[in-house]
Design a protein around this motif. Structure first.
Motif: not given
Length: 482
Positions: A134, A171, A185
């Motif tokens: 992330v 992400y 996420a």
């Protein structure tokens, strides 16, 4: 790694306890030398004082065991205290107990946090997990793109290793604030069957309220299972203060030390748990994505005291050699049927294992300490590989048939000198003879079976060491002439 401390402890043992006799005076002298060594290695002053005090109390009050050399007993006391100083109460580096585990990475800018996220992802993938990276660092230019590149590179590496497509998703939502990015996420990871979420949060050049508020908000919204502080091991005493503040405000679970392979002193590894109360979990030992090692206090204490770290060396070898191949290599060593084909395989394996000087530093008995001071020319691998590639299959199987004319042909084909071909052949014979002797004396035994390809890798290093030692001698001669 730990070059400064390893050299100092090696000298201390030789200078004060080489005679085998131990008394109050040489204990006092040895302790004083240890104190100086630790301070010079950037170990926190308070940590040094505590360690020295405990060693002194135990050494002076120790009842000598007749079967153990007194000097060795002193080293054992130091070893025990080093382990206690660094060890984690939780022996498992990263417990995974849930269907979805969230790991939050925090630290100052420039500590290597984003790269460590990629390394940690690879570590977890090798253990059968499916991580989602992330990109929550919206402050640093190109941080999001860097994480995407790492995810793509990692996916390509795993795909090549497994022979099937493997994706490491990243992400990102740069238009959103970091707490929202991290929170969003988690359901995405669940939808895509990811079982690990690694949050790459923003760092700063220094600690400020805005940074801490952002991190606290992320922690509150995501409820991470693990929060790791990423620390550059080469930044010295200031990093300890940062780690302490992060722990007080964010409540970290452990520390990841980066660039430990470039840190000759090693003071951070010895100080961080005492300063923060939280243990080192992982260490970065290189730039590649597989250059992340679990931190084991006993193994690190062994390296510091010049006892080597064969266990880690074998672990590295076993990751690159399957059990069937290791057993085959072991059998060839036992019956001395090890060929140039096998030597070539070993060199190619060693090149994947990491920095040669660090690998040599894992050797026990003081050899590892000494080898850290030798000028090791890693290009010798390429020259030796070129020489072996220039041999015919028959010559690789039976090097003894290589006569003068064959040596000349091999040297021309590999772009090397005939004397380099001679050197390799001589060292290969010596290595094979040594293996024969070890086999006859029973030194291989169960140890080799347990180590898999480990000692094969060490055996493969030996020709390279000859060249390193010769260069070291040449340098000494030049200095004498001057």
């Amino acid at each position: 790694m730990f070059k400064t401390l390893s050299n100092k402890f090696y000298d201390i043992k030789n200078n004060f306890f080489s005679s085998g006799k131990i008394n109050e005076k040489n204990i006092q002298d040895g302790i004083k030398a240890i104190e100086e060594a630790l301070i010079n290695a950037d170990v926190n002053f308070r940590v040094v004082k505590g360690l020295v005090k405990r060693v002194k109390e135990k050494a002076l009050g120790e009842e000598l065991i007749k079967s153990v050399k007194p000097g060795d007993q002193f080293v054992q006391i130091v070893h025990y205290e080093l382990v206690e100083l660094m060890k984690s109460d939780d022996e498992e580096r990263l417990p995974i107990t849930k269907d979805l585990t969230v790991i939050m990475m925090v630290g100052l800018q420039g500590s290597g946090k984003t790269t460590t996220c990629g390394k940690l992802a690879r570590y977890l993938i090798k253990k059968g997990h499916r991580p989602l990276l992330v990109a929550a660092d919206t402050q640093r230019p190109a941080a999001i793109e860097q994480l995407k590149v790492l995810g793509k590179t990692l996916g390509e590496q795993i795909s090549e290793e497994r022979g099937e497509d493997f994706e490491v998703p990243v992400y990102s939502a740069p238009q959103d604030p970091p707490p929202k990015i991290c929170k969003d996420a988690i359901p995405i990871a669940k939808e895509n069957n990811n079982d690990i979420v690694i949050l790459d949060t923003a760092g700063r050049l220094h600690i400020d309220d805005a940074l801490m508020d952002e991190l606290l908000s992320i922690r509150k919204k995501t409820k991470p299972d693990h929060v790791f502080f990423v620390m550059d091991s080469m930044t010295g005493q200031n990093a300890f203060d940062s780690a302490k503040i992060f722990n007080e405000q964010i409540n970290i679970d452990g520390v990841v030390l980066t660039k430990l392979d470039s840190d000759a002193k090693g003071g951070a590894a010895l100080s961080i748990k005492e300063v923060t109360g939280k243990p080192v979990k992982f260490v970065g030992v290189g730039e590649k994505l597989d250059a992340l090692e679990e931190f084991h206090a006993d193994r690190m204490a062994n390296r510091i005291l010049g006892m080597g770290d064969i266990v880690t060396l074998v672990d590295k070898a076993e990751q690159l050699m399957d059990e069937e191949k290791a057993e085959e290599m072991y059998q060839k060593m036992v019956d001395a049927s090890f060929t140039m084909h096998d030597l070539l395989d070993q060199f190619q394996m060693i090149k994947k294992m990491g920095n040669l000087r660090d690998l040599m530093g894992m050797l026990p008995g003081g050899l590892g300490v000494q080898m850290q001071n030798v000028d090791i020319d890693e290009s010798i691998f390429s020259r030796i590989e070129a020489i072996i590639h220039s041999m015919t299959p028959q010559e690789r199987d039976m090097p003894d048939i290589i006569n003068g004319s064959r040596k000349l042909r091999i040297s021309k084909g590999s772009g090397t000198k005939v004397q380099e071909v001679n050197q390799l052949l001589n060292q290969f014979r010596e290595m094979r003879k040594m293996m024969q002797n070890m086999s006859k004396s029973g030194m291989f035994g169960n140890m080799m079976s347990g180590m898999g390809g480990g000692l094969g890798g060490l055996g493969g290093m030996m020709p390279g060491m000859g060249g390193a030692k010769q260069r070291s001698r040449r340098k000494k001669k030049k200095r004498k002439k001057k």
